[in-house]
Scaffold this motif. Structure first.
Motif, PDB file in Angstrom:
ATOM      1  N   GLN A 141       0.833  -1.205   0.000  1.00  0.00           N
ATOM      2  CA  GLN A 141       0.000   0.000   0.000  1.00  0.00           C
ATOM      3  C   GLN A 141       0.870   1.258   0.000  1.00  0.00           C
ATOM      4  O   GLN A 141       0.522   2.264  -0.615  1.00  0.00           O
ATOM      5  CB  GLN A 141      -0.935   0.019   1.220  1.00  0.00           C
ATOM      6  CG  GLN A 141      -2.132  -0.893   1.098  1.00  0.00           C
ATOM      7  CD  GLN A 141      -1.777  -2.348   1.355  1.00  0.00           C
ATOM      8  OE1 GLN A 141      -1.359  -2.697   2.455  1.00  0.00           O
ATOM      9  NE2 GLN A 141      -1.940  -3.211   0.354  1.00  0.00           N
ATOM     10  N   LYS A 142       2.009   1.179   0.664  1.00  0.00           N
ATOM     11  CA  LYS A 142       2.929   2.322   0.717  1.00  0.00           C
ATOM     12  C   LYS A 142       3.422   2.670  -0.687  1.00  0.00           C
ATOM     13  O   LYS A 142       3.425   3.838  -1.083  1.00  0.00           O
ATOM     14  CB  LYS A 142       4.113   1.998   1.634  1.00  0.00           C
ATOM     15  CG  LYS A 142       5.120   3.137   1.809  1.00  0.00           C
ATOM     16  CD  LYS A 142       6.189   2.742   2.825  1.00  0.00           C
ATOM     17  CE  LYS A 142       7.156   3.900   3.092  1.00  0.00           C
ATOM     18  NZ  LYS A 142       7.989   4.222   1.926  1.00  0.00           N
TER      19      LYS A 142
ATOM     20  N   TRP B  64       0.553   4.090  -2.778  1.00  0.00           N
ATOM     21  CA  TRP B  64       0.264   5.468  -2.393  1.00  0.00           C
ATOM     22  C   TRP B  64       1.314   6.418  -2.972  1.00  0.00           C
ATOM     23  O   TRP B  64       0.973   7.483  -3.499  1.00  0.00           O
ATOM     24  CB  TRP B  64       0.200   5.590  -0.875  1.00  0.00           C
ATOM     25  CG  TRP B  64       0.180   7.001  -0.375  1.00  0.00           C
ATOM     26  CD1 TRP B  64       1.099   7.623   0.393  1.00  0.00           C
ATOM     27  CD2 TRP B  64      -0.843   7.988  -0.632  1.00  0.00           C
ATOM     28  NE1 TRP B  64       0.742   8.924   0.638  1.00  0.00           N
ATOM     29  CE2 TRP B  64      -0.443   9.175   0.029  1.00  0.00           C
ATOM     30  CE3 TRP B  64      -2.040   7.971  -1.340  1.00  0.00           C
ATOM     31  CZ2 TRP B  64      -1.205  10.334  -0.016  1.00  0.00           C
ATOM     32  CZ3 TRP B  64      -2.803   9.146  -1.388  1.00  0.00           C
ATOM     33  CH2 TRP B  64      -2.387  10.313  -0.724  1.00  0.00           C
ATOM     34  N   GLU B  65       2.580   6.024  -2.901  1.00  0.00           N
ATOM     35  CA  GLU B  65       3.651   6.860  -3.469  1.00  0.00           C
ATOM     36  C   GLU B  65       3.475   7.019  -4.974  1.00  0.00           C
ATOM     37  O   GLU B  65       3.758   8.085  -5.537  1.00  0.00           O
ATOM     38  CB  GLU B  65       5.014   6.239  -3.141  1.00  0.00           C
ATOM     39  CG  GLU B  65       5.387   6.359  -1.670  1.00  0.00           C
ATOM     40  CD  GLU B  65       6.639   5.574  -1.309  1.00  0.00           C
ATOM     41  OE1 GLU B  65       7.126   4.798  -2.178  1.00  0.00           O
ATOM     42  OE2 GLU B  65       7.124   5.728  -0.175  1.00  0.00           O
TER      43      GLU B  65
ATOM     44  N   GLU C 255      -2.947  12.210   3.075  1.00  0.00           N
ATOM     45  CA  GLU C 255      -1.910  11.243   3.443  1.00  0.00           C
ATOM     46  C   GLU C 255      -2.176  10.671   4.831  1.00  0.00           C
ATOM     47  O   GLU C 255      -1.984   9.476   5.070  1.00  0.00           O
ATOM     48  CB  GLU C 255      -0.529  11.898   3.383  1.00  0.00           C
ATOM     49  CG  GLU C 255       0.606  10.918   3.598  1.00  0.00           C
ATOM     50  CD  GLU C 255       1.917  11.412   3.029  1.00  0.00           C
ATOM     51  OE1 GLU C 255       2.807  10.576   2.791  1.00  0.00           O
ATOM     52  OE2 GLU C 255       2.064  12.629   2.815  1.00  0.00           O
TER      53      GLU C 255
ATOM     54  N   THR D 187      -2.694   6.597   4.574  1.00  0.00           N
ATOM     55  CA  THR D 187      -1.573   5.814   5.095  1.00  0.00           C
ATOM     56  C   THR D 187      -1.848   5.280   6.501  1.00  0.00           C
ATOM     57  O   THR D 187      -0.980   4.650   7.097  1.00  0.00           O
ATOM     58  CB  THR D 187      -0.269   6.650   5.118  1.00  0.00           C
ATOM     59  OG1 THR D 187      -0.446   7.792   5.972  1.00  0.00           O
ATOM     60  CG2 THR D 187       0.114   7.095   3.721  1.00  0.00           C
ATOM     61  N   SER D 188      -3.041   5.521   7.012  1.00  0.00           N
ATOM     62  CA  SER D 188      -3.381   5.026   8.354  1.00  0.00           C
ATOM     63  C   SER D 188      -3.808   3.562   8.294  1.00  0.00           C
ATOM     64  O   SER D 188      -4.322   3.090   7.276  1.00  0.00           O
ATOM     65  CB  SER D 188      -4.523   5.858   8.936  1.00  0.00           C
ATOM     66  OG  SER D 188      -5.715   5.638   8.204  1.00  0.00           O
ATOM     67  N   ASP D 189      -3.603   2.849   9.384  1.00  0.00           N
ATOM     68  CA  ASP D 189      -4.034   1.450   9.466  1.00  0.00           C
ATOM     69  C   ASP D 189      -5.554   1.346   9.456  1.00  0.00           C
ATOM     70  O   ASP D 189      -6.127   0.447   8.837  1.00  0.00           O
ATOM     71  CB  ASP D 189      -3.472   0.786  10.730  1.00  0.00           C
ATOM     72  CG  ASP D 189      -1.963   0.595  10.662  1.00  0.00           C
ATOM     73  OD1 ASP D 189      -1.430   0.544   9.539  1.00  0.00           O
ATOM     74  OD2 ASP D 189      -1.323   0.513  11.732  1.00  0.00           O
TER      75      ASP D 189
END
Length: 485
Positions: A33-34, A37-38, A292, A296-298
């Protein structure tokens, strides 16, 4: 249902973009996911190119208006009607062109945020120059600073005209613009007084625009007296009012809550909104940082947030076209779907925009939603009455003869679409026959509930692997579950 890596990635793509595209759909099993997202951030960095649609007829009109000093009274009734008709046609083209950006642009995150702000700063003006300028303001600032976006939108000719600030003059203030800036754009209803609105309206006197669409401040029309707004007193102008509104933490709370409902869940978690809004305020209304914090949160990937949002008509149509690469014989056919489903770009129902959520679904729109995949791929006709929204129709309710005419138009030149099934089948080329239906279901649907595979198998074409994939996708897209993301 266990939350797989694919499901999390598709969740991010449906919320921060318009769903997975066929070319990259097979990569979602392994990508983090990181990293995804990037990728969404990096592809949305570039400044958007302005969508300049205005036809030569409108260019000529603008030049004539400049020569006449902006006096529209010198136009005949027929000239005004011809220009309005041309502007309507150009707005349709702008609609289809922007949808093309949503479908094909790499800048998915920017276009999705732009669609959100398009609804937040709802504006319905039949003027192609002004509308395309407002759209560019929104797309250029969609991921930037909310204060700057608010200021530029508030000074745009479309919004000033739509909210009647041309009529807001010293000694004869018009409160409409000030009210909507407070109620809909910043603080939300109940967080200001009627006196605050009256005083803010005085501060906004003189805000106007010229025939070229440039913002101008008409000093002679401005009320230079002392005003008291939200506890502050001074000789305020419109920019001062916006500064005062941005100083209110309630503005950050209102915007954050609306974003949470749109991108996360209609059921608001007040504790999370409180945390997000404080950071939004502290970060100086940085939109990208707020998003963001969310993506980017769980907790964003909790099961309760996945597959629970009803797709707007635009999200439904764009998402379908991203997974199924297709070309219409006439892209304007998409306007018929928008109208029938109740969301026509540039024609919000009112100044509050589209309410969203469960309002997207009623008995007629649900039936059409379920038929859209077959309509597109089998070249059927639309034989259903569009939502009876006289505001959206600009005062022209859909009569039976108009519906029949549109159905004929769709069947004759708009409905035919060619799908690149080779690209779609390639997504599943490494999947075994035994796992194929499950893999297709996991790619198409975001919900915990699924149609029983034994039931689904009865409706699938098993003549070839391609036909099996094709019939599986079309049938899955025709279920109530596909309406959710």
């Amino acid at each position: 249902m266990a939350i797989s890596n694919r499901l999390k990635n598709q969740h991010l793509l449906w919320r921060a973009a318009f769903g997975p595209m066929a070319e990259m759909a097979s990569d979602l099993d392994t990508m983090s996911q990181k990293k995804l997202w990037e990728l969404l951030l990096s592809t949305s960095k570039k400044e958007p190119v302005k969508l300049n649609i205005a036809s030569k007829a409108y260019d000529d009109y603008l030049n004539d208006m400049i020569l006449m000093g902006g006096d529209t009274n010198k136009l005949t009734k027929d000239q005004r009607k011809a220009l309005q008709d041309q502007s309507k046609d150009d707005l349709k083209l702008l609609n289809v062109t922007w949808m093309g950006e949503m479908i094909n642009s790499e800048a998915q995150f920017r276009e999705k945020m732009s669609l959100f702000w398009h609804g937040h700063f709802a504006c319905r003006v039949i003027h192609i120059f002004n509308q395309q300028d407002l759209l560019h303001i929104i797309r250029a600032n969609a991921l930037g600073n909310f204060g700057e976006l608010l200021r530029q939108v508030s000074k745009s000719p479309s919004m000033l005209q739509f909210l009647n600030n041309q009529q807001n003059k010293k000694q004869h203030p018009n409160e409409n613009f000030a009210r909507e800036v407070m109620e809909l754009f910043t603080m939300g209803r109940g967080n200001y007084t009627e006196t605050d609105i009256k005083e803010a309206a005085r501060a906004f006197t003189g805000w106007s625009f010229d025939v070229k669409g440039n913002f101008i401040f008409r000093e002679k029309q401005h009320d230079k007296g002392v005003k008291t707004i939200l506890g502050k007193t001074g000789n305020f102008n419109g920019d001062d009012v916006i500064n005062i509104l941005l100083e209110q933490k309630q503005t950050a709370t209102y915007i954050t809550k609306k974003i949470y409902k749109y991108f996360v869940n209609d059921a608001v978690d007040d504790a999370k909104v409180d945390w997000l809004s404080k950071r939004f305020y502290t970060n100086g209304y940085d939109i990208k940082k707020l998003m963001e914090d969310i993506f980017t949160s769980d907790w964003f990937y909790d099961g309760k947030n996945i597959g629970t949002k009803i797709k707007s008509p635009i999200e439904l149509l764009v998402g379908l076209r991203r997974l199924l690469p297709l070309q219409f014989q006439n892209d304007a056919a998409q306007l018929l779907f928008q109208r029938a489903l109740g969301q026509v770009l540039f024609y919000p129902p009112n100044v509050a925009g589209w309410p969203g959520g469960k309002t997207w679904i009623d008995s007629s729109t649900l039936m059409l939603r379920l038929r859209i995949p077959q309509i597109i791929t089998a070249n059927e006709t639309i034989n259903i009455k569009p939502k009876g929204d006289d505001d959206t129709m600009m005062g022209q309710m859909m009569e039976e003869k108009i519906i029949k005419k549109q159905n004929k138009e769709y069947a004759s030149k708009g409905g035919s679409a060619i799908v690149d099934w080779v690209m779609v089948v390639k997504i599943f080329e490494k999947v075994s026959k035994e796992e194929l239906l499950k893999k297709i279901s996991d790619t198409v649907l975001q919900t915990k509930s699924r149609i029983n595979n034994d039931v689904l198998e009865k409706y699938l074409n098993k003549e070839s692997r391609e036909n099996y994939v094709k019939s599986s996708i079309i049938n899955l897209m025709s279920t109530p579950e596909y309406q959710l993301c």
